[in-house]
Scaffold this active site. Structure first.
Site, PDB file in Angstrom:
ATOM      1  N   CYS A 347      55.221  60.373 -21.731  1.00  0.00           N
ATOM      2  CA  CYS A 347      55.989  60.262 -22.973  1.00  0.00           C
ATOM      3  C   CYS A 347      57.201  61.191 -23.072  1.00  0.00           C
ATOM      4  O   CYS A 347      58.260  60.745 -23.541  1.00  0.00           O
ATOM      5  CB  CYS A 347      55.080  60.406 -24.194  1.00  0.00           C
ATOM      6  SG  CYS A 347      53.695  61.501 -24.033  1.00  0.00           S
ATOM      7  N   ARG A 376      45.825  64.525 -13.943  1.00  0.00           N
ATOM      8  CA  ARG A 376      45.036  65.247 -14.927  1.00  0.00           C
ATOM      9  C   ARG A 376      43.831  65.876 -14.243  1.00  0.00           C
ATOM     10  O   ARG A 376      43.168  65.226 -13.424  1.00  0.00           O
ATOM     11  CB  ARG A 376      44.582  64.315 -16.054  1.00  0.00           C
ATOM     12  CG  ARG A 376      45.753  63.695 -16.801  1.00  0.00           C
ATOM     13  CD  ARG A 376      45.306  62.745 -17.881  1.00  0.00           C
ATOM     14  NE  ARG A 376      46.452  62.040 -18.447  1.00  0.00           N
ATOM     15  CZ  ARG A 376      46.363  61.062 -19.337  1.00  0.00           C
ATOM     16  NH1 ARG A 376      45.167  60.671 -19.769  1.00  0.00           N
ATOM     17  NH2 ARG A 376      47.450  60.469 -19.800  1.00  0.00           N
ATOM     18  N   GLN A 394      49.443  54.652 -15.057  1.00  0.00           N
ATOM     19  CA  GLN A 394      49.276  54.004 -16.355  1.00  0.00           C
ATOM     20  C   GLN A 394      50.313  52.907 -16.543  1.00  0.00           C
ATOM     21  O   GLN A 394      51.469  53.058 -16.137  1.00  0.00           O
ATOM     22  CB  GLN A 394      49.455  55.012 -17.490  1.00  0.00           C
ATOM     23  CG  GLN A 394      48.273  55.914 -17.738  1.00  0.00           C
ATOM     24  CD  GLN A 394      48.508  56.757 -18.972  1.00  0.00           C
ATOM     25  OE1 GLN A 394      49.521  57.431 -19.085  1.00  0.00           O
ATOM     26  NE2 GLN A 394      47.581  56.719 -19.906  1.00  0.00           N
ATOM     27  N   ASP A 396      52.173  52.348 -18.962  1.00  0.00           N
ATOM     28  CA  ASP A 396      52.544  53.110 -20.143  1.00  0.00           C
ATOM     29  C   ASP A 396      53.778  52.502 -20.801  1.00  0.00           C
ATOM     30  O   ASP A 396      54.653  51.965 -20.115  1.00  0.00           O
ATOM     31  CB  ASP A 396      52.868  54.541 -19.711  1.00  0.00           C
ATOM     32  CG  ASP A 396      52.458  55.569 -20.735  1.00  0.00           C
ATOM     33  OD1 ASP A 396      51.979  55.172 -21.803  1.00  0.00           O
ATOM     34  OD2 ASP A 396      52.612  56.763 -20.456  1.00  0.00           O
ATOM     35  N   HIS A 398      56.439  53.163 -24.514  1.00  0.00           N
ATOM     36  CA  HIS A 398      56.717  53.844 -25.782  1.00  0.00           C
ATOM     37  C   HIS A 398      57.749  53.036 -26.546  1.00  0.00           C
ATOM     38  O   HIS A 398      58.774  52.628 -25.998  1.00  0.00           O
ATOM     39  CB  HIS A 398      57.204  55.272 -25.508  1.00  0.00           C
ATOM     40  CG  HIS A 398      56.154  56.112 -24.860  1.00  0.00           C
ATOM     41  ND1 HIS A 398      56.038  56.215 -23.487  1.00  0.00           N
ATOM     42  CD2 HIS A 398      55.141  56.840 -25.390  1.00  0.00           C
ATOM     43  CE1 HIS A 398      55.004  56.984 -23.199  1.00  0.00           C
ATOM     44  NE2 HIS A 398      54.446  57.375 -24.325  1.00  0.00           N
ATOM     45  N   LYS A 479      45.295  55.401 -34.701  1.00  0.00           N
ATOM     46  CA  LYS A 479      45.379  54.590 -33.485  1.00  0.00           C
ATOM     47  C   LYS A 479      44.346  53.474 -33.514  1.00  0.00           C
ATOM     48  O   LYS A 479      43.374  53.508 -34.278  1.00  0.00           O
ATOM     49  CB  LYS A 479      45.170  55.445 -32.232  1.00  0.00           C
ATOM     50  CG  LYS A 479      43.773  56.018 -32.099  1.00  0.00           C
ATOM     51  CD  LYS A 479      43.565  56.684 -30.739  1.00  0.00           C
ATOM     52  CE  LYS A 479      42.159  57.264 -30.619  1.00  0.00           C
ATOM     53  NZ  LYS A 479      41.839  57.717 -29.262  1.00  0.00           N
ATOM     54  N   HIS A 525      52.980  54.947 -29.030  1.00  0.00           N
ATOM     55  CA  HIS A 525      52.520  54.979 -27.644  1.00  0.00           C
ATOM     56  C   HIS A 525      51.586  53.783 -27.445  1.00  0.00           C
ATOM     57  O   HIS A 525      50.803  53.467 -28.340  1.00  0.00           O
ATOM     58  CB  HIS A 525      51.694  56.233 -27.339  1.00  0.00           C
ATOM     59  CG  HIS A 525      52.355  57.526 -27.675  1.00  0.00           C
ATOM     60  ND1 HIS A 525      52.742  58.435 -26.703  1.00  0.00           N
ATOM     61  CD2 HIS A 525      52.662  58.101 -28.855  1.00  0.00           C
ATOM     62  CE1 HIS A 525      53.260  59.504 -27.283  1.00  0.00           C
ATOM     63  NE2 HIS A 525      53.221  59.322 -28.592  1.00  0.00           N
TER      64      HIS A 525
END
Length: 661
Positions: A347, A376, A394, A396, A398, A479, A525
């Protein structure tokens, strides 16, 4: 509801769930209250909730209280059963291995476990012996008694009984604490409780000791390695048998075993735990998944971006990751006198792309997507094939939008997510809406209302069943977590739609509105498939490795019956390859039956056997995985049919693995 104050010090007021109040003598137990309500309730009772806190049935009531009787058929009742069974198992272990030292033994989903330090590695035969001893203890019907000790006396007690791990548990508690113990026969354990009234209340045949695994004390790999005995337990023998059947089906579909058998991926200790090596066939499936999802994203108005694998510490300080997420990040590296970190998230990079030039209200919404690899830290003890790794990619994205666009964007994302998952063969969904926790929420309560209700409305418009996790949101916004069921009924969570109050403020994001003034955009996100590694593992287990044609790394294999037919086999393979079909030739000098069996094991969707008759007729003899002979077809006709099946992304019924019974 606050119970009314009693009129007499000799009585306490007991408020029941229906709002009625009973006055009973001080010292009355919940069991006695249940008996006063009805014989059936007293028989079914296993515990109580006192002002919402789980408690034993025989705890004396010393003050006014809201009381709920917990029965065996409730979730709380099952929790108490499993907790008592964990003690039962520990007592059996101590009888068979008196020198064993006890760690912790909580109830868990589907059963319970206990961590122990045993004099040797436990075997399946030991588990059978422990189960037999558990049945003997049930037959003894030992009363279970609770008693309390001040912290110092409790320390002396567990030291005297040679339980070093219990000593360490107590030493972690504050001075002045009073601790509870539970005693059944010769066995005593430090425990908060509650428990059943006697060992005879546990039903033989409702539990099964499953296996022994290594477990570090308190989950810390720097501490001692103990042996964790896992057990399944359910209300009835039938429920247990059904669960064991599901476990066997899951074992047959385990992605770690299939990954090796089908040559899809590996995790090599020379590379490091939790770091995946994708083999050609696994890499092919991953590429197909990525390309398909990329096409869908581009059709949905997403723009793809790329970002580096490391970033300066400033990024992670500004985003808050160094404050809130440091324990999951790897140690910094120094470059040119500055600290850099491997990225745990994408992000901040997408935010800086947004900030790279001024934005107008006309530019919004912006949808930045990336297949971004992140890193991670996960403890070694929790790494699990592709499901729990240290480096993963991911899907991912945004979204940056105006406040008035936010509800529509959430609708788009949720429907996009459902469509994408359905394309991979998943049909049963449940949504979980996490809402504001006043103790740790950014923004004002008023600011949370619109995004929370937009998320709720999107779930409702999609017609999804959902549960509300009150107070379960992270500090930076509400979320949706979307979960789906696989072929054997397990629930997986890959998709998250997360509203964010915090990062737009921290990075001072802005757009110029119609009024010519700067405004703060909303940020969402979202990950749909989540970790591609984990999603791939789920796909392997969902299909049992037998991917549908469009996903299969190898769609067809040509099997010549003799070496002199190899030229025709090559001609067949070449004609299929011109249709962009994934095909190989089995060139090994083995018998046809052996080659067919091996192709079945490798779960190749189609086997094309070619002999002299097929060569002369320009045909192939078709066999379908798990379907046997499917007839003879002209090569071009088969190629047309296979190409159409792949192009239409047909999802055939998922084959059931062999029954555990």
């Amino acid at each position: 509801m606050t119970p009314p104050v009693s009129d007499s010090v000799a009585e306490v007021a007991v408020t029941l769930p229906d709002g009625s109040v009973r006055r009973v003598p001080r010292g009355t137990t919940p069991r006695e209250v249940a008996a006063g309500i009805g014989r059936r309730l007293a028989k079914d009772a296993v515990a109580a909730r006192l002002d919402g806190v789980l408690s034993d049935l025989d705890r004396p009531l010393e003050s006014d209280v809201a009381l709920q009787i917990v029965t065996a058929d409730s979730d709380d009742g099952l929790y108490v059963y499993r907790h008592s069974s964990a003690h039962l198992m520990a007592q059996a272990v101590k009888r068979l291995f008196p020198e064993a030292r006890l760690g912790i033994g909580p109830p868990i989903d589907d059963g319970f476990y206990y961590d122990i330090e045993a004099p040797r590695a436990l075997t399946p035969e030991d588990l059978a012996a422990i189960e037999a001893e558990m049945e003997r203890i049930i037959g003894e019907d030992l009363p279970v008694r609770r008693f309390e000790l001040p912290r110092q006396e409790a320390l002396e007690y567990v030291r005297k009984h040679g339980e070093p791990y219990k000593v360490r548990l107590i030493e972690d508690l504050p001075e002045g604490e009073t601790l509870s113990f539970y005693e059944q026969g010769e066995f005593v354990d430090l425990c908060r409780g509650p428990h059943l009234a006697s060992t005879g209340k546990i039903t033989p045949g409702t539990y099964k000791l499953l296996n022994v695994a290594g477990a570090y004390w308190r989950g810390d790999e720097r501490q001692e390695m103990l042996q964790r005995i896992y057990a399944a337990e359910f209300r009835t023998p039938r429920e247990l048998a059904e669960h064991l059947e599901r476990l066997e089906l899951a074992r047959q579909r385990d992605h770690r075993r299939l990954g090796k058998e089908l040559d899809l991926f590996s995790i090599d200790p020379d590379v490091g735990g939790g770091l995946v090596l994708w083999h050609p066939r696994g890499g092919m499936v991953r590429r197909i998944v990525e390309e398909f999802a990329r096409e869908r994203h581009e059709e949905g108005g997403y723009e793809f971006v790329y970002s580096p694998h490391i970033g300066r510490s400033w990024l992670w300080k500004t985003s808050g990751h160094l404050d809130w997420y440091r324990e999951n990040m790897y140690a910094p590296m120094e470059i040119d006198g500055q600290e850099y970190y491997l990225k745990p998230m994408n992000c901040p990079f997408h935010i800086l792309i947004y900030k790279s030039r001024p934005r107008s209200y006309r530019d919004l919404p912006l949808r930045f997507a990336e297949w971004g690899t992140v890193y991670r830290y996960e403890r070694g003890g929790v790494l699990h094939g592709l499901m729990r790794v240290r480096g993963f990619t991911q899907d991912d994205a945004h979204l940056f939008c105006r406040p008035d666009q936010m509800p529509g964007e959430i609708d788009r994302v949720l429907n996009f997510c459902l469509d994408l998952l359905r394309a991979f063969g998943f049909e049963k969904f449940n949504a979980y809406l996490s809402t504001r926790d006043p103790a740790k929420a950014a923004g004002t309560p008023e600011e949370w209302v619109a995004p929370t209700e937009a998320l709720r409305a999107a779930i409702q418009r999609a017609g999804l069943p959902y549960q509300e996790d009150v107070g379960g949101a992270t500090f930076y916004g509400p979320k949706i977590d979307l979960k789906f069921e696989d072929a054997i009924g397990r629930e997986w969570q890959c998709s998250t739609i997360q509203f964010d109050f915090v990062l737009p403020e921290r990075f001072e994001l802005a757009y110029v509105g119609e009024d010519g003034k700067e405004h703060r955009p909303y940020m969402i996100h979202r990950a749909l498939l989540g970790s591609l590694e984990r999603f791939f593992g789920i796909l392997v287990e969902h299909y049992g490795g037998a991917f549908p044609v469009w996903l299969a790394p190898l769609q067809a294999i040509v099997i010549p019956v003799s070496d002199d037919l190899m030229p025709y086999a090559e001609e067949v393979a070449a004609r299929l390859a011109t249709r962009r079909l994934r095909v190989e030739i089995d060139r090994r000098r083995e018998g046809v039956s052996w080659k067919i069996r091996d192709a079945e094991v490798q779960k190749v969707p189609y086997m094309l056997v070619v002999g002299k008759r097929e060569r002369d007729a320009g045909t192939v003899s078709v066999r379908r995985h798990h379907g046997g002979e499917a007839g003879v077809e002209a090569v071009e006709a088969f190629a047309d049919r296979l190409a159409l099946e792949a192009a239409e992304r047909v999802i055939p019924p998922v084959p059931e693995p062999a029954s555990a019974t």
